[in-house]
Design a protein around this motif. Structure first.
Motif, PDB file in Angstrom:
ATOM      1  N   LEU A 245       0.834  -1.203   0.000  1.00  0.00           N
ATOM      2  CA  LEU A 245       0.000   0.000   0.000  1.00  0.00           C
ATOM      3  C   LEU A 245       0.869   1.254   0.000  1.00  0.00           C
ATOM      4  O   LEU A 245       0.645   2.194  -0.776  1.00  0.00           O
ATOM      5  CB  LEU A 245      -0.910  -0.011   1.242  1.00  0.00           C
ATOM      6  CG  LEU A 245      -1.749   1.243   1.443  1.00  0.00           C
ATOM      7  CD1 LEU A 245      -2.920   1.257   0.477  1.00  0.00           C
ATOM      8  CD2 LEU A 245      -2.246   1.354   2.885  1.00  0.00           C
ATOM      9  N   VAL A 246       1.878   1.268   0.856  1.00  0.00           N
ATOM     10  CA  VAL A 246       2.752   2.446   0.948  1.00  0.00           C
ATOM     11  C   VAL A 246       3.589   2.591  -0.321  1.00  0.00           C
ATOM     12  O   VAL A 246       3.746   3.697  -0.851  1.00  0.00           O
ATOM     13  CB  VAL A 246       3.673   2.340   2.192  1.00  0.00           C
ATOM     14  CG1 VAL A 246       4.621   3.530   2.257  1.00  0.00           C
ATOM     15  CG2 VAL A 246       2.842   2.248   3.470  1.00  0.00           C
ATOM     16  N   GLU A 247       4.086   1.468  -0.831  1.00  0.00           N
ATOM     17  CA  GLU A 247       4.976   1.543  -1.998  1.00  0.00           C
ATOM     18  C   GLU A 247       4.223   1.939  -3.269  1.00  0.00           C
ATOM     19  O   GLU A 247       4.746   2.677  -4.101  1.00  0.00           O
ATOM     20  CB  GLU A 247       5.701   0.202  -2.205  1.00  0.00           C
ATOM     21  CG  GLU A 247       6.616  -0.207  -1.054  1.00  0.00           C
ATOM     22  CD  GLU A 247       7.783   0.747  -0.812  1.00  0.00           C
ATOM     23  OE1 GLU A 247       8.125   1.517  -1.729  1.00  0.00           O
ATOM     24  OE2 GLU A 247       8.332   0.735   0.306  1.00  0.00           O
ATOM     25  N   GLN A 248       2.969   1.436  -3.443  1.00  0.00           N
ATOM     26  CA  GLN A 248       2.219   1.869  -4.627  1.00  0.00           C
ATOM     27  C   GLN A 248       1.898   3.355  -4.544  1.00  0.00           C
ATOM     28  O   GLN A 248       1.852   4.049  -5.560  1.00  0.00           O
ATOM     29  CB  GLN A 248       0.961   1.017  -4.872  1.00  0.00           C
ATOM     30  CG  GLN A 248      -0.143   1.067  -3.817  1.00  0.00           C
ATOM     31  CD  GLN A 248      -0.995   2.336  -3.861  1.00  0.00           C
ATOM     32  OE1 GLN A 248      -1.166   2.923  -4.924  1.00  0.00           O
ATOM     33  NE2 GLN A 248      -1.501   2.754  -2.717  1.00  0.00           N
ATOM     34  N   ALA A 249       1.703   3.848  -3.315  1.00  0.00           N
ATOM     35  CA  ALA A 249       1.457   5.290  -3.131  1.00  0.00           C
ATOM     36  C   ALA A 249       2.708   6.079  -3.493  1.00  0.00           C
ATOM     37  O   ALA A 249       2.622   7.137  -4.133  1.00  0.00           O
ATOM     38  CB  ALA A 249       1.052   5.565  -1.683  1.00  0.00           C
ATOM     39  N   ALA A 250       3.868   5.574  -3.104  1.00  0.00           N
ATOM     40  CA  ALA A 250       5.126   6.273  -3.415  1.00  0.00           C
ATOM     41  C   ALA A 250       5.354   6.339  -4.919  1.00  0.00           C
ATOM     42  O   ALA A 250       5.835   7.345  -5.448  1.00  0.00           O
ATOM     43  CB  ALA A 250       6.300   5.578  -2.726  1.00  0.00           C
ATOM     44  N   GLU A 251       4.983   5.256  -5.621  1.00  0.00           N
ATOM     45  CA  GLU A 251       5.100   5.241  -7.086  1.00  0.00           C
ATOM     46  C   GLU A 251       4.206   6.315  -7.697  1.00  0.00           C
ATOM     47  O   GLU A 251       4.603   7.022  -8.637  1.00  0.00           O
ATOM     48  CB  GLU A 251       4.666   3.876  -7.640  1.00  0.00           C
ATOM     49  CG  GLU A 251       5.568   2.726  -7.275  1.00  0.00           C
ATOM     50  CD  GLU A 251       6.831   2.689  -8.117  1.00  0.00           C
ATOM     51  OE1 GLU A 251       6.747   2.961  -9.332  1.00  0.00           O
ATOM     52  OE2 GLU A 251       7.889   2.419  -7.548  1.00  0.00           O
ATOM     53  N   ALA A 252       2.974   6.430  -7.201  1.00  0.00           N
ATOM     54  CA  ALA A 252       2.045   7.445  -7.716  1.00  0.00           C
ATOM     55  C   ALA A 252       2.578   8.847  -7.416  1.00  0.00           C
ATOM     56  O   ALA A 252       2.563   9.731  -8.280  1.00  0.00           O
ATOM     57  CB  ALA A 252       0.661   7.252  -7.098  1.00  0.00           C
ATOM     58  N   PHE A 253       3.068   9.017  -6.195  1.00  0.00           N
ATOM     59  CA  PHE A 253       3.618  10.318  -5.778  1.00  0.00           C
ATOM     60  C   PHE A 253       4.766  10.733  -6.697  1.00  0.00           C
ATOM     61  O   PHE A 253       4.853  11.877  -7.128  1.00  0.00           O
ATOM     62  CB  PHE A 253       4.093  10.206  -4.327  1.00  0.00           C
ATOM     63  CG  PHE A 253       4.451  11.514  -3.676  1.00  0.00           C
ATOM     64  CD1 PHE A 253       3.497  12.239  -2.973  1.00  0.00           C
ATOM     65  CD2 PHE A 253       5.737  12.014  -3.764  1.00  0.00           C
ATOM     66  CE1 PHE A 253       3.828  13.444  -2.371  1.00  0.00           C
ATOM     67  CE2 PHE A 253       6.079  13.215  -3.171  1.00  0.00           C
ATOM     68  CZ  PHE A 253       5.119  13.938  -2.461  1.00  0.00           C
ATOM     69  N   ALA A 254       5.614   9.788  -7.026  1.00  0.00           N
ATOM     70  CA  ALA A 254       6.758  10.078  -7.898  1.00  0.00           C
ATOM     71  C   ALA A 254       6.292  10.450  -9.306  1.00  0.00           C
ATOM     72  O   ALA A 254       6.875  11.329  -9.950  1.00  0.00           O
ATOM     73  CB  ALA A 254       7.705   8.878  -7.939  1.00  0.00           C
TER      74      ALA A 254
END
Ligand code: ATR
Length: 287
Positions: A254-263
């Protein structure tokens, strides 16, 4: 250039859209990323009526919104809405990230990349690993390409309805240049031990475990349940009993997919470690 121009000083707006949405952890995750990277942005939770996804998205854009995360039950509708799709989103059949651009939206799917990053964070690199993916619905379909691209030595898709697993194998055949993709039912799954077994079925939501045969888990293997917030699920308990060396839930994904979107939106990659730790402290333990 006039520095008083509101268009130049306006804080960028982002949101997660779903139904229901009040439970979403995404606003807290993105607020933490924004603070850490000093981005001038807001991120809110947007409830869309079940029959009003397209209208809600259009309104958000008209009001100056810059990007959206899309969650249940709208990921497929977002896919249909978007004509500029990344290859991974096109193959996933679902969009979890919309980026506002000049003409409308481009769509991406960061779920699979989030899973791969989480596995790497956990020290279980898919590269060279024998991977078992349980399930053949939307959640499974979203992670097949990133697992293939990460270099899995073998990727076996097992499903209660074996034909759905085989259909998924056929869907990704053009991206399986190394010929590592296999598919079948539970009983076909035991032929070789696996290093990573990922549960992408919805069985955990009703506290059930797929009836997996013994012999699935190699020494040092990881059992990974894509759900989170449910503590030790029936699948993870079964995995421990069958010899998995380690278990993990989907909180890191959940956190990592959010980081990908943020990037994608901001061009800056946040450090996920502090946010992972913060969420983990507030989530039922897997002990
Ligand atoms: P999602 O988008 O969450 O993947 P889905 O598309 O409805 O939801 O797919 C659910 C997946 O979980 C399917 O692979 C389903 O198996 P079938 O294709 O045989 O229906 C699987 N699933 C659901 N409940 C299950 C259970 N109790 N045991 C094992 N598999 C289950």
């Amino acid at each position: 250039m006039n520095p008083a121009d509101p268009a130049l000083t306006m804080t960028d707006r982002y949101a997660v859209i779903g139904h229901p949405i009040a439970h979403s952890k995404s606003p807290a995750i993105h607020a933490a990323f924004a603070a850490q990277t000093a981005q001038d942005m807001t991120y809110e939770a947007l409830l869309a009526p079940l029959d009003g996804f397209v209208e809600t998205v259009a309104r958000f854009r008209e009001q100056g919104g810059r990007g959206l995360n899309v969650t249940v039950p709208f990921k497929e509708e977002a896919w249909r809405l978007t004509d500029r799709l990344s290859e991974r989103a096109r193959l996933a059949g679902a969009v979890n990230t919309l980026v506002v651009d000049g003409h409308g939206f481009s769509g991406d799917n960061t779920d699979g990349a989030g899973l791969v990053r989480d596995l790497e964070f956990l020290g279980c690199h898919p590269a060279g690993a024998r991977v078992m993916l349980l399930g053949a619905g939307g959640a499974a379909r979203g992670v097949v390409l990133p697992l293939l691209e990460a270099g899995a030595a073998r990727l076996f898709i097992a499903n209660r309805t074996p034909d759905r697993a085989r259909a998924l194998q056929a869907h990704f055949a053009g991206h399986d240049a190394r010929g590592v993709l296999r598919a079948g039912g539970w009983e076909d799954a035991a032929s070789t031990p696996c290093d990573i077994v990922i549960n992408a079925t919805s069985a955990s939501l009703s506290d059930e475990a797929p009836p997996l045969p013994a012999g699935l888990y190699a020494p040092d293997s990881l059992a990974y349940d894509m759900v989170y917030g449910r503590g030790l699920t029936a699948f993870l308990a079964q995995a421990r009993a069958q010899g998995a060396a380690r278990v993990a839930d989907g909180l890191g994904m959940l956190v990592e997919q959010a980081a990908e979107a943020f990037a994608l939106w901001r061009g800056v990659r946040p450090d996920t470690a502090p946010v992972r730790a913060q969420l983990r402290a507030a989530t039922p333990s897997l002990a």
